[in-house]
Design a protein around this motif. Sequence first.
Motif, short mmCIF file in Angstrom:
data_model
loop_
_atom_site.label_atom_id
_atom_site.label_comp_id
_atom_site.label_asym_id
_atom_site.label_seq_id
_atom_site.Cartn_x
_atom_site.Cartn_y
_atom_site.Cartn_z
N PRO A 152 0.74 -1.21 0.11
CA PRO A 152 0.05 0.09 -0.01
C PRO A 152 0.78 1.02 0.08
CG PRO A 152 0.01 -0.76 2.30
CD PRO A 152 0.72 -1.77 1.37
N ALA A 153 0.01 2.43 -0.14
CA ALA A 153 0.91 3.62 -0.30
C ALA A 153 1.56 3.80 1.08
CB ALA A 153 -0.13 4.89 -0.38
N ALA A 154 2.82 4.50 0.87
CA ALA A 154 3.77 4.98 2.00
C ALA A 154 4.36 4.03 2.84
CB ALA A 154 2.93 6.26 2.86
N ALA A 155 4.11 2.74 2.25
CA ALA A 155 4.84 1.46 3.35
C ALA A 155 6.42 1.37 3.17
CB ALA A 155 3.94 0.40 2.89
N GLY A 156 7.00 2.15 1.93
CA GLY A 156 8.25 2.39 1.99
C GLY A 156 8.67 1.38 1.06
N LYS A 157 8.08 0.89 0.08
CA LYS A 157 8.12 0.29 -1.14
C LYS A 157 8.83 0.74 -2.19
CE LYS A 157 3.79 0.50 -3.83
NZ LYS A 157 3.31 1.32 -2.74
N GLY A 158 8.67 1.94 -2.60
CA GLY A 158 9.42 2.71 -3.50
C GLY A 158 10.88 2.67 -3.01
N ILE A 168 11.73 -13.25 -7.18
CA ILE A 168 11.37 -13.12 -5.60
C ILE A 168 10.38 -12.10 -5.60
CG2 ILE A 168 13.22 -11.44 -5.35
CD1 ILE A 168 13.37 -13.08 -2.45
N LYS A 169 9.55 -12.17 -4.43
CA LYS A 169 8.59 -11.19 -4.44
C LYS A 169 8.32 -10.69 -3.06
CE LYS A 169 5.61 -13.99 -7.70
NZ LYS A 169 4.41 -14.73 -7.48
N PHE A 170 8.18 -9.36 -2.94
CA PHE A 170 7.76 -8.78 -1.44
C PHE A 170 6.63 -8.25 -1.36
CE2 PHE A 170 12.60 -8.90 -2.09
CZ PHE A 170 12.95 -9.61 -1.14
N TYR A 171 6.10 -8.11 -0.21
CA TYR A 171 4.98 -7.38 0.15
C TYR A 171 5.11 -6.55 1.44
CZ TYR A 171 0.03 -5.84 0.67
OH TYR A 171 -1.09 -5.38 0.73
N VAL A 172 5.34 -5.09 0.95
CA VAL A 172 5.84 -4.13 2.06
C VAL A 172 4.36 -3.77 2.65
CG1 VAL A 172 7.18 -2.27 2.51
CG2 VAL A 172 7.90 -4.00 0.62
N THR A 173 4.43 -3.45 4.02
CA THR A 173 3.39 -3.06 4.52
C THR A 173 3.77 -2.29 5.84
OG1 THR A 173 1.01 -3.34 5.18
CG2 THR A 173 2.84 -5.03 6.01
N THR A 223 7.20 -2.99 7.84
CA THR A 223 8.02 -1.74 8.14
C THR A 223 7.56 -0.60 9.25
OG1 THR A 223 7.30 -0.12 6.44
CG2 THR A 223 8.77 -1.77 5.87
N THR A 224 6.57 -1.17 10.02
CA THR A 224 5.80 -0.37 10.95
C THR A 224 7.02 0.12 11.92
OG1 THR A 224 3.75 -1.43 10.79
CG2 THR A 224 4.05 -0.25 12.74
N GLU A 225 7.87 -0.95 12.59
CA GLU A 225 8.81 -0.51 13.42
C GLU A 225 10.19 -0.86 12.70
OE1 GLU A 225 8.04 -2.58 17.04
OE2 GLU A 225 6.15 -1.72 17.27
N MET A 226 10.19 -0.82 11.12
CA MET A 226 11.58 -1.20 10.84
C MET A 226 12.23 0.00 9.98
SD MET A 226 12.16 -4.26 8.04
CE MET A 226 11.49 -5.73 8.92
N GLY A 227 12.97 0.46 10.11
CA GLY A 227 13.87 1.50 9.16
C GLY A 227 14.14 0.90 7.74
N ILE A 228 14.52 1.72 6.75
CA ILE A 228 14.76 1.39 5.45
C ILE A 228 16.06 0.45 5.45
CG2 ILE A 228 15.96 3.46 4.99
CD1 ILE A 228 13.92 1.25 2.46
N GLU A 229 16.93 0.90 6.51
CA GLU A 229 18.13 -0.23 6.28
C GLU A 229 17.90 -1.55 6.58
OE1 GLU A 229 21.08 0.30 4.94
OE2 GLU A 229 20.66 2.06 4.45
N ALA A 230 17.06 -1.55 7.84
CA ALA A 230 16.87 -2.97 7.94
C ALA A 230 16.02 -3.70 7.29
CB ALA A 230 15.95 -2.97 9.64
N ALA A 231 15.10 -2.86 6.61
CA ALA A 231 14.42 -3.67 5.65
C ALA A 231 15.06 -4.09 4.33
CB ALA A 231 13.09 -2.68 4.91
N PHE A 232 16.00 -3.14 4.20
CA PHE A 232 16.81 -3.46 2.89
C PHE A 232 17.58 -4.92 3.15
CE2 PHE A 232 20.97 -3.13 1.27
CZ PHE A 232 21.00 -3.34 -0.16
N GLU A 233 18.30 -4.85 4.19
CA GLU A 233 18.89 -6.03 4.68
C GLU A 233 18.28 -7.17 4.75
OE1 GLU A 233 22.38 -6.46 4.94
OE2 GLU A 233 22.55 -4.40 4.34
N ALA A 234 16.99 -7.15 5.21
CA ALA A 234 16.26 -8.36 5.19
C ALA A 234 15.79 -8.73 3.80
CB ALA A 234 14.81 -7.88 5.90
#
Length: 215
Positions: free
Chosen positions: A15-21, A132-137, A193-204
Motif C-alpha cells: 500500500p501507499a507510504a509503506a516504503g516499497k518505493g 522473488i516477491k515482497f509485500y511491504v506494509t 516496516t511499521t517498526e523497521m527502518g529502511i536499512e533494516a528492511a533493505f538488509e532483510a
Amino acid sequence: MTSDQTPLVIAVDGPAAAGKGTLSRRLAAHYRLNHLDTGLTYRATAKALIDRGLPLDDEAVAARTAGGLDLSHLDRSVLSAHEIGEAASRVAVMPQVRTALVEAQRGFSQTMPGAVLDGRDIGTVVCPDALIKFYVTATPEVRAKRRFDEITGNGGSADLASIQADIEKRDARDSERADSPLRPAADAHLLDTTEMGIEAAFEAARRLVDAALEH
C-alpha cells in the motif's frame, strides 16, 4: 536462479507510504537492475494526454497513449504534481489502459539485466514469475505520519488526520477493486516496516534475494 540470458525480476508490492518505493530503488541500485515505479506509468499516461490536448475520458485514446510510452524515462518530480495525480486517477480505472500498461511493464521487466518493479499488482498480475516477491506494509498510522513528515519536511502544510483518512480510503479502494486488487502474492515475503527502518528492511530483503539467487 537466473542465467546470463534470463533477466532478474524482483516484484515489490504494498500500500501507499509503506516504503516499497525506497526499498525498490535500493535493491535496484544494489543489484544494478532497472527500476520502475508502476504507479508513475498511470501518471505518465495522464500527462501525455494533457500535453497533447487529448480527452481524459476516451478509453481507446488513453490506451493507445499508454501503449506508446517510454517507461525508461519517467520523471518522478514532474509526475508527482497534484493535477497529474487527479488526472491519473481517472485513466487508471480504464481496463484497456490497465491492460496496455501491464503489457508495457512486463516488457520493461524483461530488458536485461532485469528490473525491480514496485506497485500494487506486480507479484500477482504483472510479473507472477518473478524470482522473488515482497509485500511491504505498515500500519495506516505509521504510513500517514511518514507522508505527513515528507510533506512538511519539503515545506508544505498538511493535516495528519486527513492524510490517514485518505490512506485508509485508498487502501479500501485498492483492495476491493475487481481488476488486480491489492493483495500479497501467495509466495511473497512479507516485510512489515511499521517498526523497521529502511536499512533494516533493505538488509532483510537483500538476504532473501541472495538466498533465491543461490538456488
